[in-house]
Design a protein around this motif. Structure first.
Motif, PDB file in Angstrom:
ATOM      1  N   GLU A  35     -23.535  99.079  31.696  1.00  0.00           N
ATOM      2  CA  GLU A  35     -24.813  99.758  31.477  1.00  0.00           C
ATOM      3  C   GLU A  35     -25.496  99.247  30.205  1.00  0.00           C
ATOM      4  O   GLU A  35     -26.703  99.004  30.195  1.00  0.00           O
ATOM      5  CB  GLU A  35     -24.596 101.266  31.383  1.00  0.00           C
ATOM      6  N   ALA A  38     -26.827  95.704  30.946  1.00  0.00           N
ATOM      7  CA  ALA A  38     -27.345  95.587  32.313  1.00  0.00           C
ATOM      8  C   ALA A  38     -28.370  94.472  32.453  1.00  0.00           C
ATOM      9  O   ALA A  38     -28.338  93.714  33.421  1.00  0.00           O
ATOM     10  CB  ALA A  38     -27.945  96.914  32.762  1.00  0.00           C
ATOM     11  N   ASP A  39     -29.255  94.345  31.485  1.00  0.00           N
ATOM     12  CA  ASP A  39     -30.300  93.329  31.597  1.00  0.00           C
ATOM     13  C   ASP A  39     -29.752  91.910  31.491  1.00  0.00           C
ATOM     14  O   ASP A  39     -30.360  90.961  31.974  1.00  0.00           O
ATOM     15  CB  ASP A  39     -31.395  93.560  30.553  1.00  0.00           C
ATOM     16  N   LYS A  40     -28.587  91.751  30.876  1.00  0.00           N
ATOM     17  CA  LYS A  40     -27.972  90.431  30.734  1.00  0.00           C
ATOM     18  C   LYS A  40     -26.843  90.232  31.746  1.00  0.00           C
ATOM     19  O   LYS A  40     -26.204  89.197  31.766  1.00  0.00           O
ATOM     20  CB  LYS A  40     -27.405  90.274  29.325  1.00  0.00           C
ATOM     21  N   SER A  41     -26.603  91.225  32.562  1.00  0.00           N
ATOM     22  CA  SER A  41     -25.472  91.201  33.485  1.00  0.00           C
ATOM     23  C   SER A  41     -25.675  90.213  34.621  1.00  0.00           C
ATOM     24  O   SER A  41     -26.790  89.971  35.055  1.00  0.00           O
ATOM     25  CB  SER A  41     -25.260  92.580  34.098  1.00  0.00           C
ATOM     26  N   ASP A  42     -24.551  89.694  35.083  1.00  0.00           N
ATOM     27  CA  ASP A  42     -24.568  88.883  36.286  1.00  0.00           C
ATOM     28  C   ASP A  42     -23.338  89.250  37.116  1.00  0.00           C
ATOM     29  O   ASP A  42     -22.603  90.167  36.766  1.00  0.00           O
ATOM     30  CB  ASP A  42     -24.608  87.388  35.957  1.00  0.00           C
ATOM     31  N   LYS A 100     -27.128 101.185  39.230  1.00  0.00           N
ATOM     32  CA  LYS A 100     -27.692 100.466  38.084  1.00  0.00           C
ATOM     33  C   LYS A 100     -27.499  98.962  38.220  1.00  0.00           C
ATOM     34  O   LYS A 100     -28.428  98.178  37.998  1.00  0.00           O
ATOM     35  CB  LYS A 100     -27.073 100.972  36.789  1.00  0.00           C
ATOM     36  N   VAL A 104     -30.463  95.928  38.942  1.00  0.00           N
ATOM     37  CA  VAL A 104     -30.645  94.754  38.092  1.00  0.00           C
ATOM     38  C   VAL A 104     -30.528  93.478  38.932  1.00  0.00           C
ATOM     39  O   VAL A 104     -31.339  92.554  38.800  1.00  0.00           O
ATOM     40  CB  VAL A 104     -29.620  94.741  36.926  1.00  0.00           C
ATOM     41  N   LYS A 108     -33.288  89.818  40.298  1.00  0.00           N
ATOM     42  CA  LYS A 108     -33.019  88.410  39.994  1.00  0.00           C
ATOM     43  C   LYS A 108     -33.595  87.522  41.092  1.00  0.00           C
ATOM     44  O   LYS A 108     -33.451  87.802  42.272  1.00  0.00           O
ATOM     45  CB  LYS A 108     -31.526  88.179  39.844  1.00  0.00           C
TER      46      LYS A 108
END
Length: 179
Positions: A35, A38-42, A100, A104, A108
């Motif tokens: 969480e 999250a914005d950098k998650s892959d 969540k 995200v 992509k």
């Protein structure tokens, strides 16, 4: 079954439940980490969480099998209650984290090769969660938002699967070589 055997199974269930609690704590920590980032998650960032969910489910199966062997042990009801609380916790974490993370991922533009297969596996997990939600032991413990979140997660995931690239299949179109 003898009292000694019942005691042995009770001890095993108690030990396994304490291990399941540790797995639940790891799930919470991994979900929090996902969480926060999250914005950098892959997909690779999601894998540890996914593996921990699988480990939790596998240990849960072992516990269920041991609990079924506890015939009329005085602590059986208490142990079952504790087990179901942990299952409910896992269910909530999986639903919340899935919504969540999938949200995200849906934003992509490009997903890696093999993403479709991974997300198809996730879809099966969500359908398992849906079955759990309808279980009478959990229905009264979950509010409508859990069901709504699960529906949202499934919807987002189906959208992702549509656009996600599959693994390459080199065997599907074998051509005969002519000399």
């Amino acid at each position: 079954m003898s009292q000694a055997a019942q005691r042995k199974y009770r001890d095993e269930v108690e030990e396994f439940l304490s291990r399941l609690e540790l797995r639940a704590r790891r799930l919470i920590a991994l979900a929090d980490d996902l969480e926060k980032h999250a914005d950098k998650s892959d997909i690779t960032g999601y894998r540890p969480f996914r593996e921990e969910v699988d480990n939790f489910k596998a240990l849960s199966l072992v516990i269920k099998e041991r609990m079924n062997k506890l015939e009329s042990h005085p602590k059986k009801e208490e142990l079952e209650h504790h087990f179901h609380k942990l299952q409910l916790l896992m269910l909530r974490i999986v639903i919340k984290t899935s919504v969540k993370f999938f949200f995200v991922m849906s934003a992509k533009e490009n997903l890696p090769l093999g993403a479709r297969e991974m997300f198809q596996s996730e879809l099966r997990t969500l359908y398992e969660a849906e079955r759990m939600i309808s279980d009478p032991r959990y229905v009264s413990e979950l509010d409508d938002s859990a069901k709504d979140d699960l529906d949202i997660a499934k919807s987002i995931l189906e959208e992702i699967i549509e656009k996600a690239p599959a693994l390459l299949d080199f065997n599907s179109k074998k051509k005969k070589r002519t000399r």
